[in-house]
Write a protein that holds these residues in place. Structure first.
Motif, PDB file in Angstrom:
ATOM      1  N   ARG A  43       0.843  -1.205   0.000  1.00 14.28           N
ATOM      2  CA  ARG A  43       0.000   0.000   0.000  1.00 14.28           C
ATOM      3  C   ARG A  43       0.874   1.250   0.000  1.00 14.28           C
ATOM      4  O   ARG A  43       1.956   1.264   0.577  1.00 14.28           O
ATOM      5  N   PRO A  44       0.398   2.321  -0.626  1.00 15.89           N
ATOM      6  CA  PRO A  44       1.188   3.562  -0.640  1.00 15.89           C
ATOM      7  C   PRO A  44       1.268   4.157   0.763  1.00 15.89           C
ATOM      8  O   PRO A  44       0.365   3.981   1.585  1.00 15.89           O
ATOM      9  N   PRO A  45       2.348   4.866   1.071  1.00 17.81           N
ATOM     10  CA  PRO A  45       2.473   5.487   2.393  1.00 17.81           C
ATOM     11  C   PRO A  45       1.407   6.558   2.603  1.00 17.81           C
ATOM     12  O   PRO A  45       0.960   7.201   1.648  1.00 17.81           O
ATOM     13  N   VAL A  46       1.010   6.726   3.841  1.00 13.39           N
ATOM     14  CA  VAL A  46      -0.010   7.720   4.192  1.00 13.39           C
ATOM     15  C   VAL A  46       0.687   8.942   4.778  1.00 13.39           C
ATOM     16  O   VAL A  46       1.282   8.880   5.852  1.00 13.39           O
ATOM     17  N   TRP A  47       0.608  10.048   4.062  1.00 11.12           N
ATOM     18  CA  TRP A  47       1.267  11.269   4.498  1.00 11.12           C
ATOM     19  C   TRP A  47       0.291  12.133   5.292  1.00 11.12           C
ATOM     20  O   TRP A  47       0.039  13.301   4.978  1.00 11.12           O
ATOM     21  N   GLN A  48      -0.281  11.527   6.311  1.00 11.00           N
ATOM     22  CA  GLN A  48      -1.199  12.227   7.203  1.00 11.00           C
ATOM     23  C   GLN A  48      -0.839  11.888   8.645  1.00 11.00           C
ATOM     24  O   GLN A  48      -0.243  10.842   8.915  1.00 11.00           O
ATOM     25  N   VAL A  49      -1.208  12.766   9.572  1.00  9.11           N
ATOM     26  CA  VAL A  49      -0.946  12.531  10.987  1.00  9.11           C
ATOM     27  C   VAL A  49      -2.148  11.807  11.583  1.00  9.11           C
ATOM     28  O   VAL A  49      -3.265  12.324  11.527  1.00  9.11           O
ATOM     29  N   PRO A  50      -1.965  10.614  12.140  1.00 11.37           N
ATOM     30  CA  PRO A  50      -3.087   9.887  12.728  1.00 11.37           C
ATOM     31  C   PRO A  50      -3.742  10.691  13.850  1.00 11.37           C
ATOM     32  O   PRO A  50      -3.069  11.421  14.589  1.00 11.37           O
ATOM     33  N   ALA A  51      -5.047  10.537  13.975  1.00  8.47           N
ATOM     34  CA  ALA A  51      -5.785  11.260  15.011  1.00  8.47           C
ATOM     35  C   ALA A  51      -5.253  10.934  16.400  1.00  8.47           C
ATOM     36  O   ALA A  51      -5.234  11.796  17.291  1.00  8.47           O
ATOM     37  N   GLU A  52      -4.805   9.684  16.601  1.00  7.16           N
ATOM     38  CA  GLU A  52      -4.286   9.300  17.916  1.00  7.16           C
ATOM     39  C   GLU A  52      -3.052  10.119  18.295  1.00  7.16           C
ATOM     40  O   GLU A  52      -2.831  10.427  19.466  1.00  7.16           O
ATOM     41  N   VAL A  53      -2.246  10.473  17.295  1.00  4.18           N
ATOM     42  CA  VAL A  53      -1.030  11.240  17.568  1.00  4.18           C
ATOM     43  C   VAL A  53      -1.387  12.672  17.945  1.00  4.18           C
ATOM     44  O   VAL A  53      -0.811  13.255  18.877  1.00  4.18           O
ATOM     45  N   ARG A  54      -2.329  13.257  17.239  1.00  4.42           N
ATOM     46  CA  ARG A  54      -2.754  14.621  17.582  1.00  4.42           C
ATOM     47  C   ARG A  54      -3.357  14.654  18.987  1.00  4.42           C
ATOM     48  O   ARG A  54      -3.169  15.630  19.726  1.00  4.42           O
ATOM     49  N   GLU A  55      -4.042  13.607  19.359  1.00  5.62           N
ATOM     50  CA  GLU A  55      -4.594  13.533  20.711  1.00  5.62           C
ATOM     51  C   GLU A  55      -3.467  13.430  21.744  1.00  5.62           C
ATOM     52  O   GLU A  55      -3.534  14.062  22.814  1.00  5.62           O
ATOM     53  N   LEU A  56      -2.438  12.651  21.444  1.00  4.82           N
ATOM     54  CA  LEU A  56      -1.291  12.571  22.346  1.00  4.82           C
ATOM     55  C   LEU A  56      -0.629  13.937  22.509  1.00  4.82           C
ATOM     56  O   LEU A  56      -0.221  14.319  23.621  1.00  4.82           O
ATOM     57  N   GLN A  57      -0.518  14.680  21.420  1.00  4.03           N
ATOM     58  CA  GLN A  57       0.067  16.019  21.509  1.00  4.03           C
ATOM     59  C   GLN A  57      -0.757  16.911  22.429  1.00  4.03           C
ATOM     60  O   GLN A  57      -0.199  17.656  23.246  1.00  4.03           O
ATOM     61  N   SER A  58      -2.065  16.839  22.309  1.00  4.35           N
ATOM     62  CA  SER A  58      -2.939  17.661  23.159  1.00  4.35           C
ATOM     63  C   SER A  58      -2.749  17.310  24.624  1.00  4.35           C
ATOM     64  O   SER A  58      -2.678  18.199  25.489  1.00  4.35           O
ATOM     65  N   ARG A  59      -2.647  16.014  24.920  1.00  5.07           N
ATOM     66  CA  ARG A  59      -2.498  15.599  26.310  1.00  5.07           C
ATOM     67  C   ARG A  59      -1.120  15.981  26.847  1.00  5.07           C
ATOM     68  O   ARG A  59      -0.987  16.390  28.002  1.00  5.07           O
ATOM     69  N   ALA A  60      -0.094  15.850  26.010  1.00  2.12           N
ATOM     70  CA  ALA A  60       1.246  16.239  26.447  1.00  2.12           C
ATOM     71  C   ALA A  60       1.310  17.731  26.743  1.00  2.12           C
ATOM     72  O   ALA A  60       1.887  18.163  27.758  1.00  2.12           O
TER      73      ALA A  60
END
Length: 407
Positions: A43-60
């Motif tokens: 499968r082609p690479p996904v050049w997007q930030v997963p929602a889980e990562v953005r949530e981790l950033q918010s919590r950090a």
């Protein structure tokens, strides 16, 4: 000479370690499994930030674990204080981004902090510190030996109140990120000036006409999405002359100020990566048996564990010494030490990771464990920010100069 972290830094380091173990590691494991499955299925690479990562950033960020790289003279931490935090984040590929402490953004933010004009900081630094945008650093070129930065041929020529850029860069880190909005580009402004005063650093919005990401480059099969390293062409790119950082001809001065602390960050992350590899090696070696014995008791593996521990501890102390010299004397006082850690840290990490891969057997070469990616990261750092040979040459030159040798 005291390498002890301040009370604040010690508390932050423990908080970072706990956050990585409790919250980042489970998400990272899932994302690595997804990426491995995508590679296996073509499968082609996904050049997007997963929602889980953005949530981790918010919590950090909510816990105050955000922009911890900021230097002491900007209400942040000293290099000695930040070093153990960088080591903690090195345990995880994802953690530096979660805490907004990932390259090249940290270096670019420091450039804007130290050398940017008020207008440049207002437009780009605030959004970078907020994590709303990402940036890239365009220095290396495909057509010249970029280990000598004075070879850079992309032109950044003043034309009235504009600067015009023409040329090609590659290994521009971060350019694949969907939030990448600004590039710091190193270009040749005055070929007749003194050798280290010919080049300028220019802020170039990525959507400027004439800027084109030609392709994304893989590092030994890894694309490092969603950040990535790209080849970028600049064709008649025009931006305001006010986008030149600190003025024409000051690129090397800026680079010297940027790279010292950044190399401490890189080196300590390599120590964290080596620690993780040694941890995995010990767990594997004690839990698997061959020929009636734990693997750890075969083939000199116990001695290799001892050698790994000695090498990691020695490298950590060398890095802390370089950080202390940067804190107490500034970049010029730590030129040799910064080059020394740039050589030692990735080499130690690569050796320890290689041992861990060997202990894991075939599994160590697969995507079931993070070791192949870790080995690739350590190998790449031995070229990024200057190859080992360049840094060895600098260390030798400074050492011999102390004995009266001329260049």
């Amino acid at each position: 000479m005291d390498f002890s972290p301040s009370g604040r830094a010690a508390e932050l380091t423990e908080a970072v370690r706990a956050f990585i173990a409790d919250e980042v590691a489970p998400v990272e494991h899932e994302l690595e499994a997804r990426a491995a499955h995508a590679r296996r299925t073509g499968r082609p690479p996904v050049w997007q930030v997963p929602a889980e990562v953005r949530e981790l950033q918010s919590r950090a960020r909510a816990r105050g674990l955000w922009n911890l790289f900021l230097p002491a003279d900007h209400d942040g931490l000293s290099n000695v204080d930040y070093a153990p935090i960088a080591e903690a984040t090195g345990w995880s590929f994802l953690a530096p981004y979660v805490f907004n402490c990932n390259a090249p953004d940290t270096g670019n933010m420091e450039v804007l902090l130290r050398y940017g004009s008020a207008a440049q900081r207002d437009r780009w630094l605030g959004p970078l510190l907020d994590g709303k945008i990402r940036s890239g650093f365009a220095m290396t070129e495909p057509g010249v030996a970029s280990s000598d930065a004075t070879n850079m041929e992309l032109t950044a020529v003043l034309d009235g109140d504009e600067v015009v850029l023409d040329g090609r860069k590659w290994w521009t880190t971060g350019v694949g990120h969907p939030d990448c909005r600004i590039l710091i580009v190193m270009g040749l402004t005055d070929p007749d000036a003194q050798r280290h005063a010919r080049h300028s650093m220019v802020l170039v919005p990525i959507d400027t006409p004439g800027v084109k990401v030609e392709r994304m480059l893989d590092t030994m099969g890894f694309l490092d999405e969603p950040f990535g390293h790209g080849e970028v062409s600049f064709t008649g790119v025009r931006v305001p002359a006010a986008n030149i950082i600190a003025g024409p001809g000051r690129a090397f001065e800026i680079a010297q100020g940027r790279l010292g602390p950044g190399r401490v960050h890189h080196a300590m992350r390599m120590i964290g990566l080596a620690e993780r590899a040694l941890h995995l090696a010990c767990e594997r070696g004690l839990s698997r048996t061959a020929f009636g014995k734990p693997i750890m008791n075969l083939g000199g593996n116990r001695e290799r564990v001892a050698d790994a521990r000695i090498a990691i501890n020695a490298a950590r102390l060398l890095i802390l010494h370089a950080a202390w010299k940067l804190d107490t004397g500034g970049p010029l006082a730590a030129v040799s030490e910064v080059s020394q850690i740039k050589i030692l840290a990735p080499n130690v990490a690569q050796q320890v990771i290689d041992f861990a891969m060997q202990i894991h057997g075939g599994a160590g070469l697969s995507s079931d464990f993070p070791l192949a990616g870790a080995w690739t990261a350590a190998r790449a750092v031995r070229i990024a920010d200057g190859p080992d040979e360049v840094h060895r040459g600098l260390v030798a030159r400074l050492e011999l100069a102390a004995h009266g040798a001329t260049r």
